[in-house]
Design a protein around this motif. Structure first.
Motif, PDB file in Angstrom:
ATOM      1  N   LYS A 160      -6.093  -4.839  -1.780  1.00  0.00           N
ATOM      2  CA  LYS A 160      -7.128  -4.963  -2.721  1.00  0.00           C
ATOM      3  C   LYS A 160      -7.266  -3.943  -3.997  1.00  0.00           C
ATOM      4  O   LYS A 160      -7.511  -3.410  -3.408  1.00  0.00           O
ATOM      5  CB  LYS A 160      -8.876  -5.086  -1.734  1.00  0.00           C
ATOM      6  CG  LYS A 160      -8.279  -6.334  -0.144  1.00  0.00           C
ATOM      7  CD  LYS A 160      -9.690  -6.962   0.110  1.00  0.00           C
ATOM      8  CE  LYS A 160      -9.989  -7.506   1.544  1.00  0.00           C
ATOM      9  NZ  LYS A 160     -10.777  -7.803   2.488  1.00  0.00           N
ATOM     10  N   ILE A 161      -8.233  -4.742  -4.534  1.00  0.00           N
ATOM     11  CA  ILE A 161      -7.571  -4.427  -6.128  1.00  0.00           C
ATOM     12  C   ILE A 161      -8.342  -5.183  -6.982  1.00  0.00           C
ATOM     13  O   ILE A 161      -8.679  -4.954  -8.519  1.00  0.00           O
ATOM     14  CB  ILE A 161      -6.557  -4.457  -6.574  1.00  0.00           C
ATOM     15  CG1 ILE A 161      -6.100  -5.874  -6.714  1.00  0.00           C
ATOM     16  CG2 ILE A 161      -5.521  -3.409  -5.931  1.00  0.00           C
ATOM     17  CD1 ILE A 161      -4.362  -5.494  -7.658  1.00  0.00           C
ATOM     18  N   ASP A 162      -9.794  -5.684  -6.765  1.00  0.00           N
ATOM     19  CA  ASP A 162     -10.657  -6.518  -7.304  1.00  0.00           C
ATOM     20  C   ASP A 162     -11.524  -5.545  -7.800  1.00  0.00           C
ATOM     21  O   ASP A 162     -11.959  -5.039  -7.842  1.00  0.00           O
ATOM     22  CB  ASP A 162     -11.327  -7.863  -7.016  1.00  0.00           C
ATOM     23  CG  ASP A 162     -10.674  -8.657  -5.654  1.00  0.00           C
ATOM     24  OD1 ASP A 162      -9.443  -9.020  -5.795  1.00  0.00           O
ATOM     25  OD2 ASP A 162     -11.140  -8.871  -5.097  1.00  0.00           O
ATOM     26  N   GLY A 163     -11.736  -5.253  -9.358  1.00  0.00           N
ATOM     27  CA  GLY A 163     -12.336  -5.007 -10.657  1.00  0.00           C
ATOM     28  C   GLY A 163     -11.553  -3.749 -10.718  1.00  0.00           C
ATOM     29  O   GLY A 163     -12.002  -2.922 -11.627  1.00  0.00           O
ATOM     30  N   LYS A 178       1.727 -12.839  -6.974  1.00  0.00           N
ATOM     31  CA  LYS A 178       1.570 -13.327  -8.446  1.00  0.00           C
ATOM     32  C   LYS A 178       0.085 -13.098  -8.965  1.00  0.00           C
ATOM     33  O   LYS A 178      -0.138 -12.718 -10.686  1.00  0.00           O
ATOM     34  CB  LYS A 178       2.005 -14.811  -8.851  1.00  0.00           C
ATOM     35  CG  LYS A 178       3.368 -15.137  -8.534  1.00  0.00           C
ATOM     36  CD  LYS A 178       4.014 -16.633  -8.790  1.00  0.00           C
ATOM     37  CE  LYS A 178       5.151 -17.081  -8.823  1.00  0.00           C
ATOM     38  NZ  LYS A 178       5.389 -18.317  -8.875  1.00  0.00           N
ATOM     39  N   GLU A 179      -0.665 -13.864  -8.086  1.00  0.00           N
ATOM     40  CA  GLU A 179      -2.127 -13.654  -8.799  1.00  0.00           C
ATOM     41  C   GLU A 179      -2.820 -12.126  -8.963  1.00  0.00           C
ATOM     42  O   GLU A 179      -3.243 -12.288  -9.915  1.00  0.00           O
ATOM     43  CB  GLU A 179      -3.503 -14.213  -7.682  1.00  0.00           C
ATOM     44  CG  GLU A 179      -4.773 -13.746  -7.922  1.00  0.00           C
ATOM     45  CD  GLU A 179      -4.952 -14.346  -6.872  1.00  0.00           C
ATOM     46  OE1 GLU A 179      -6.624 -14.018  -7.087  1.00  0.00           O
ATOM     47  OE2 GLU A 179      -4.719 -14.629  -5.700  1.00  0.00           O
ATOM     48  N   LYS A 180      -2.445 -11.180  -8.048  1.00  0.00           N
ATOM     49  CA  LYS A 180      -2.173  -9.359  -8.697  1.00  0.00           C
ATOM     50  C   LYS A 180      -1.642  -9.502  -9.879  1.00  0.00           C
ATOM     51  O   LYS A 180      -1.788  -8.670 -10.349  1.00  0.00           O
ATOM     52  CB  LYS A 180      -2.131  -8.742  -7.168  1.00  0.00           C
ATOM     53  CG  LYS A 180      -2.830  -9.093  -6.205  1.00  0.00           C
ATOM     54  CD  LYS A 180      -2.487  -8.405  -5.076  1.00  0.00           C
ATOM     55  CE  LYS A 180      -3.662  -7.809  -4.010  1.00  0.00           C
ATOM     56  NZ  LYS A 180      -3.093  -7.467  -2.843  1.00  0.00           N
ATOM     57  N   ASN A 194       8.889  -5.757 -10.542  1.00  0.00           N
ATOM     58  CA  ASN A 194       8.584  -6.270  -9.429  1.00  0.00           C
ATOM     59  C   ASN A 194       8.869  -7.112  -8.693  1.00  0.00           C
ATOM     60  O   ASN A 194       9.173  -7.887  -9.507  1.00  0.00           O
ATOM     61  CB  ASN A 194       7.155  -5.502  -9.852  1.00  0.00           C
ATOM     62  CG  ASN A 194       6.675  -4.173 -10.073  1.00  0.00           C
ATOM     63  OD1 ASN A 194       6.974  -3.347  -9.467  1.00  0.00           O
ATOM     64  ND2 ASN A 194       5.671  -4.512 -11.572  1.00  0.00           N
ATOM     65  N   ARG A 195       9.018  -8.286  -7.616  1.00  0.00           N
ATOM     66  CA  ARG A 195       8.786  -8.815  -7.314  1.00  0.00           C
ATOM     67  C   ARG A 195       7.064  -9.717  -7.096  1.00  0.00           C
ATOM     68  O   ARG A 195       6.329  -9.340  -6.546  1.00  0.00           O
ATOM     69  CB  ARG A 195       9.545  -9.110  -5.860  1.00  0.00           C
ATOM     70  CG  ARG A 195      10.503  -8.167  -5.632  1.00  0.00           C
ATOM     71  CD  ARG A 195      11.079  -8.438  -4.487  1.00  0.00           C
ATOM     72  NE  ARG A 195      10.631  -7.495  -3.401  1.00  0.00           N
ATOM     73  CZ  ARG A 195      10.756  -6.519  -3.747  1.00  0.00           C
ATOM     74  NH1 ARG A 195      11.638  -5.756  -4.560  1.00  0.00           N
ATOM     75  NH2 ARG A 195      10.516  -5.437  -2.558  1.00  0.00           N
ATOM     76  N   CYS A 196       7.097 -10.886  -7.360  1.00  0.00           N
ATOM     77  CA  CYS A 196       5.592 -11.107  -8.048  1.00  0.00           C
ATOM     78  C   CYS A 196       5.932 -12.629  -7.067  1.00  0.00           C
ATOM     79  O   CYS A 196       6.633 -13.504  -7.680  1.00  0.00           O
ATOM     80  CB  CYS A 196       5.476 -11.613  -9.922  1.00  0.00           C
ATOM     81  SG  CYS A 196       5.121 -10.285 -10.488  1.00  0.00           S
ATOM     82  N   GLU A 197       5.104 -12.532  -6.172  1.00  0.00           N
ATOM     83  CA  GLU A 197       5.620 -13.505  -5.268  1.00  0.00           C
ATOM     84  C   GLU A 197       4.472 -14.551  -4.416  1.00  0.00           C
ATOM     85  O   GLU A 197       3.499 -13.936  -5.019  1.00  0.00           O
ATOM     86  CB  GLU A 197       6.185 -13.208  -3.607  1.00  0.00           C
ATOM     87  CG  GLU A 197       7.136 -12.206  -4.235  1.00  0.00           C
ATOM     88  CD  GLU A 197       7.529 -11.395  -2.917  1.00  0.00           C
ATOM     89  OE1 GLU A 197       7.083 -11.859  -1.938  1.00  0.00           O
ATOM     90  OE2 GLU A 197       8.901 -11.133  -2.787  1.00  0.00           O
TER      91      GLU A 197
END
Length: 198
Positions: A160-163, A178-180, A194-197
């Motif tokens: 989790k990397i929110d904020g 993709k969101e991250k 990177n692989r944005c999935e």
């Protein structure tokens, strides 16, 4: 009742530090592959320690200074690292499971090939920290300061990397939703191969 007390003593002895190892460490700040499990090492100046391969299960390092220490291959399960300074320390191949890590300073630390599991850290400093082939399982780095950090060959699925601040962080060869990916781009992280999935 007597047998119950004996069982409790036996169990506690299986999960407590070796007194000779503890005394050696406090005098020399070096204790390779020793057993310091459940030791209280809070509020101490322990910088430049050598704890290579040590068993640090349940150790209390709260408010201690471990600047530039070698914790390669250590086991830190259930350890207390709240307010601990681990700046520029080597935690390569270490195991951090259920660790308390509020206000922990890992600036410039090396966590390559480490295993991180069930961590939720408040006010965590990860500036220029290195994560190469690091394993994350249910780890919360929300609101962490991770500018200039390096992530290579990492799976962000359970991270989790929110904020969190990722300005100028380098992220490569990793699996990211993709969101991250969008969040990291907005944070001006440098993304490579990177692989944005979904």
């Amino acid at each position: 009742m007597k047998y119950f007390i004996l069982i409790i003593l036996l169990i506690s002895s299986l999960y407590s530090y070796n007194q000779e190892d503890l005394e050696k460490y406090l005098v020399t700040k070096s204790c390779e592959e020793c057993d310091l499990s459940m030791a209280n090492l809070s509020n101490k100046d322990l910088q430049n320690s050598n704890l290579l391969g040590a068993n640090l299960t349940g150790v209390n390092f709260q408010n201690s200074n471990l600047l530039k220490s070698n914790l390669w291959g250590t086991t830190l399960e259930n350890a207390n690292l709240n307010n601990t300074n681990l700046r520029a320390s080597n935690l390569e191949a270490s195991i951090l499971i259920n660790v308390q890590c509020d206000n922990t300073i890992l600036k410039g630390a090396n966590l390559s090939n480490a295993t991180l599991e069930n961590l939720k850290c408040e006010n965590l400093s990860l500036w220029a920290t290195k994560f190469l082939d690091t394993s994350f399982d249910n780890v919360d780095f929300s609101n962490a300061g991770a500018a200039y950090s390096i992530f290579d060959s990492v799976d962000f699925t359970d991270l989790k990397i929110d904020g969190a601040i990722f300005w100028n962080a380098k992220i490569s060869n990793s699996t990211i939703s993709k969101e991250k990916c969008k969040y990291l781009e907005k944070e001006e992280a440098n993304l490579y191969e990177n692989r944005c999935e979904d």
